[in-house]
Scaffold this motif. Sequence first.
Motif, PDB file in Angstrom:
ATOM      1  N   GLU A  98       0.828  -1.210   0.000  1.00 35.96           N
ATOM      2  CA  GLU A  98       0.000   0.000   0.000  1.00 35.96           C
ATOM      3  C   GLU A  98       0.862   1.259   0.000  1.00 35.96           C
ATOM      4  OE1 GLU A  98      -0.354  -2.532   2.012  1.00 35.96           O
ATOM      5  OE2 GLU A  98      -2.289  -3.408   1.392  1.00 35.96           O
ATOM      6  N   GLN A  99       1.957   1.231   0.749  1.00 33.71           N
ATOM      7  CA  GLN A  99       2.849   2.386   0.785  1.00 33.71           C
ATOM      8  C   GLN A  99       3.564   2.596  -0.546  1.00 33.71           C
ATOM      9  OE1 GLN A  99       5.244   1.314   4.183  1.00 33.71           O
ATOM     10  NE2 GLN A  99       3.976   2.502   5.611  1.00 33.71           N
ATOM     11  N   ARG A 100       3.915   1.505  -1.211  1.00 34.17           N
ATOM     12  CA  ARG A 100       4.558   1.628  -2.516  1.00 34.17           C
ATOM     13  C   ARG A 100       3.612   2.259  -3.537  1.00 34.17           C
ATOM     14  NH1 ARG A 100       9.334  -1.056  -3.162  1.00 34.17           N
ATOM     15  NH2 ARG A 100       9.937  -2.441  -1.452  1.00 34.17           N
ATOM     16  N   ILE A 101       2.352   1.862  -3.486  1.00 35.32           N
ATOM     17  CA  ILE A 101       1.358   2.459  -4.380  1.00 35.32           C
ATOM     18  C   ILE A 101       1.194   3.934  -4.073  1.00 35.32           C
ATOM     19  CG2 ILE A 101      -1.118   2.489  -4.932  1.00 35.32           C
ATOM     20  CD1 ILE A 101      -1.056  -0.571  -4.656  1.00 35.32           C
ATOM     21  N   PHE A 102       1.162   4.287  -2.782  1.00 38.58           N
ATOM     22  CA  PHE A 102       1.076   5.698  -2.383  1.00 38.58           C
ATOM     23  C   PHE A 102       2.260   6.477  -2.945  1.00 38.58           C
ATOM     24  CE2 PHE A 102       2.635   8.975   0.477  1.00 38.58           C
ATOM     25  CZ  PHE A 102       1.532   9.805   0.607  1.00 38.58           C
ATOM     26  N   ASN A 103       3.454   5.930  -2.804  1.00 41.28           N
ATOM     27  CA  ASN A 103       4.652   6.623  -3.299  1.00 41.28           C
ATOM     28  C   ASN A 103       4.595   6.827  -4.817  1.00 41.28           C
ATOM     29  OD1 ASN A 103       5.598   6.666  -0.722  1.00 41.28           O
ATOM     30  ND2 ASN A 103       7.509   5.596  -1.139  1.00 41.28           N
ATOM     31  N   TYR A 104       4.109   5.804  -5.528  1.00 42.02           N
ATOM     32  CA  TYR A 104       4.011   5.948  -6.976  1.00 42.02           C
ATOM     33  C   TYR A 104       3.021   7.044  -7.346  1.00 42.02           C
ATOM     34  CZ  TYR A 104       2.060   5.209 -11.585  1.00 42.02           C
ATOM     35  OH  TYR A 104       1.575   5.411 -12.850  1.00 42.02           O
ATOM     36  N   ARG A 105       1.873   7.079  -6.697  1.00 44.12           N
ATOM     37  CA  ARG A 105       0.840   8.047  -7.046  1.00 44.12           C
ATOM     38  C   ARG A 105       1.275   9.473  -6.702  1.00 44.12           C
ATOM     39  NH1 ARG A 105      -4.329   5.783  -7.466  1.00 44.12           N
ATOM     40  NH2 ARG A 105      -5.013   7.921  -7.913  1.00 44.12           N
ATOM     41  N   VAL A 106       1.963   9.634  -5.574  1.00 45.85           N
ATOM     42  CA  VAL A 106       2.467  10.962  -5.214  1.00 45.85           C
ATOM     43  C   VAL A 106       3.580  11.387  -6.160  1.00 45.85           C
ATOM     44  CG1 VAL A 106       3.705  12.258  -3.424  1.00 45.85           C
ATOM     45  CG2 VAL A 106       1.780  10.804  -2.797  1.00 45.85           C
ATOM     46  N   SER A 107       4.495  10.464  -6.473  1.00 44.34           N
ATOM     47  CA  SER A 107       5.599  10.790  -7.377  1.00 44.34           C
ATOM     48  C   SER A 107       5.089  11.081  -8.783  1.00 44.34           C
ATOM     49  CB  SER A 107       6.609   9.638  -7.415  1.00 44.34           C
ATOM     50  OG  SER A 107       7.181   9.440  -6.146  1.00 44.34           O
ATOM     51  N   ARG A 108       4.009  10.415  -9.176  1.00 44.89           N
ATOM     52  CA  ARG A 108       3.421  10.672 -10.496  1.00 44.89           C
ATOM     53  C   ARG A 108       2.907  12.112 -10.594  1.00 44.89           C
ATOM     54  NH1 ARG A 108      -1.742  10.026 -12.876  1.00 44.89           N
ATOM     55  NH2 ARG A 108      -1.619   9.487 -15.093  1.00 44.89           N
ATOM     56  N   ALA A 109       2.340  12.614  -9.515  1.00 46.60           N
ATOM     57  CA  ALA A 109       1.882  14.008  -9.512  1.00 46.60           C
ATOM     58  C   ALA A 109       3.047  14.973  -9.322  1.00 46.60           C
ATOM     59  CB  ALA A 109       0.847  14.206  -8.406  1.00 46.60           C
ATOM     60  N   ARG A 110       4.028  14.570  -8.527  1.00 43.10           N
ATOM     61  CA  ARG A 110       5.152  15.461  -8.250  1.00 43.10           C
ATOM     62  C   ARG A 110       6.043  15.665  -9.458  1.00 43.10           C
ATOM     63  NH1 ARG A 110      10.233  15.190  -7.453  1.00 43.10           N
ATOM     64  NH2 ARG A 110      10.255  12.934  -7.681  1.00 43.10           N
ATOM     65  N   ARG A 111       6.043  14.705 -10.393  1.00 40.48           N
ATOM     66  CA  ARG A 111       6.920  14.834 -11.557  1.00 40.48           C
ATOM     67  C   ARG A 111       6.511  16.002 -12.448  1.00 40.48           C
ATOM     68  NH1 ARG A 111       5.241  10.229 -15.992  1.00 40.48           N
ATOM     69  NH2 ARG A 111       3.181  11.063 -16.454  1.00 40.48           N
ATOM     70  N   VAL A 112       5.331  16.581 -12.214  1.00 43.85           N
ATOM     71  CA  VAL A 112       4.898  17.729 -13.002  1.00 43.85           C
ATOM     72  C   VAL A 112       5.914  18.860 -12.886  1.00 43.85           C
ATOM     73  CG1 VAL A 112       3.124  19.530 -13.206  1.00 43.85           C
ATOM     74  CG2 VAL A 112       2.459  17.158 -12.840  1.00 43.85           C
ATOM     75  N   VAL A 113       6.436  19.098 -11.692  1.00 42.16           N
ATOM     76  CA  VAL A 113       7.399  20.177 -11.517  1.00 42.16           C
ATOM     77  C   VAL A 113       8.720  19.824 -12.189  1.00 42.16           C
ATOM     78  CG1 VAL A 113       8.192  19.343  -9.254  1.00 42.16           C
ATOM     79  CG2 VAL A 113       8.439  21.751  -9.845  1.00 42.16           C
ATOM     80  N   GLU A 114       9.104  18.541 -12.167  1.00 39.30           N
ATOM     81  CA  GLU A 114      10.318  18.122 -12.863  1.00 39.30           C
ATOM     82  C   GLU A 114      10.161  18.326 -14.373  1.00 39.30           C
ATOM     83  OE1 GLU A 114      13.029  17.293 -11.491  1.00 39.30           O
ATOM     84  OE2 GLU A 114      12.539  16.693  -9.443  1.00 39.30           O
ATOM     85  N   ASN A 115       8.986  17.983 -14.894  1.00 39.11           N
ATOM     86  CA  ASN A 115       8.741  18.188 -16.323  1.00 39.11           C
ATOM     87  C   ASN A 115       8.770  19.668 -16.683  1.00 39.11           C
ATOM     88  OD1 ASN A 115       8.417  15.453 -16.578  1.00 39.11           O
ATOM     89  ND2 ASN A 115       6.198  15.490 -16.770  1.00 39.11           N
ATOM     90  N   ALA A 116       8.218  20.502 -15.808  1.00 39.25           N
ATOM     91  CA  ALA A 116       8.223  21.946 -16.070  1.00 39.25           C
ATOM     92  C   ALA A 116       9.649  22.476 -16.143  1.00 39.25           C
ATOM     93  CB  ALA A 116       7.434  22.674 -14.985  1.00 39.25           C
ATOM     94  N   PHE A 117      10.518  22.010 -15.234  1.00 42.72           N
ATOM     95  CA  PHE A 117      11.929  22.414 -15.289  1.00 42.72           C
ATOM     96  C   PHE A 117      12.577  21.949 -16.590  1.00 42.72           C
ATOM     97  CE2 PHE A 117      12.178  22.372 -10.384  1.00 42.72           C
ATOM     98  CZ  PHE A 117      11.852  23.720 -10.337  1.00 42.72           C
ATOM     99  N   GLY A 118      12.231  20.735 -17.038  1.00 43.25           N
ATOM    100  CA  GLY A 118      12.795  20.220 -18.273  1.00 43.25           C
ATOM    101  C   GLY A 118      12.359  21.019 -19.490  1.00 43.25           C
TER     102      GLY A 118
END
Length: 406
Positions: free
Chosen positions: A295-315
């Motif tokens: 369950e925690q791994r799924i949580f981490n994936y879902r949060v990281s999936r949303a957080r990558r938006v800022v990484e994409n913006a920097f790119g």
Amino acid sequence: MVRIKSLTTKKKRVNAIKKVMISLIITICTKKNINRRWWVRPWLKKTQGNLSLIKKSFKLTDPEQFRKFLRMDESTFNFLLCRVGPIITKQDTFMRLSISAKDKLLVTLRFLATGESYRSLMYSFRVSESTISLFVPKVCRAIYDTLREDYLKVPTVTADWLNIAQDFENRWNIPNTIGALDGKHIVFNAPKSARSVYFNYKGTHSIVLLALVDANYLFRYIDVGTNGRVSDGGVFANSSLYRALFNANNPLNIPENKSLPGRNLEIPHVVVADAAFPLSTRILKPFPIRNMTSEQRIFNYRVSRARRVVENAFGILANRFRILLNRINLNPEKVQIITLACCVLHNFLRKEMKETYNEQQSENMVFQNGLSHQGGNRYSTQVRAIRDEFMLYFNNEGCVPWQMDK
């Protein structure tokens, strides 16, 4: 009377000698430099070069190359010129004509788009290196000052935050989220007297760009200028965004607590971030990577999936304005204003050129398996409850079919 006349005569002689010495110095200096000094070097007066190429060839025969050359089409460029032109225009004098606002903006946009040195731009645009070094920071400042109110303003209305949260839910399957937060190092050659101040963990010298990004890759808040020695969490802790998010008076008018779809517990609207930021009632970050449950791994994936938006913006930002990919050979103040100009231009072009200023929206998730847990585990009961509520939602009501594969 005789003594007074003698003193007057002596002063006249001294003044005459001074005038002769000054005239001799001027004559010597003039003769010494007469064969190698110009007001403007002759080859710089020629009209050939990129300015002529842009104004004639690209504009008339190949608009697509105009867009690639400056990162914007002609109509968008003219709109930007109308905004900044009055600020950067200089008055012509009887000695020579000033460089036009249009030429200054063309050179500056090319500088931001490529990261070329001032000397390289001199040979391309037939404008002297020293002149370019003077007007580029001023044009960047004018761009930021004239566009920030319309294109880079922090939302202060509840409806705006709700729209951002709805976009995150629709595009990235995470409700109650008002932004993704992260920092980027802008590398430059620090002055020798302050190299240790700007030295970062990557072994370079930098200032930090801290950004809050919405679901559509738009910068909603930026903080630029903190030295690279400070961690992302430290930059955030000293920022005006931190003070506003945790202010009891809610100056940003962030929406009230709301339950996740299909659940009952009301929780705050949060900002997603990585392990460098502190977990709190407004910051949602992944679990430590050791000994995680499914369950925690799924949580981490879902949060990281949303957080990558800022990484994409920097790119997107760095690939459009490649000055940010290079080591900038300027002082910290100029690096700061160049970064601010690039960020506001990014938002400006995302809104004004939606069809052509596109990001790479790849669904392939880059999982940060190498991150180590930072900070302590002494979170309050309320903070743990918020994170657990998101975890339960991701594993039940908010489950998406592909999360187990990831």
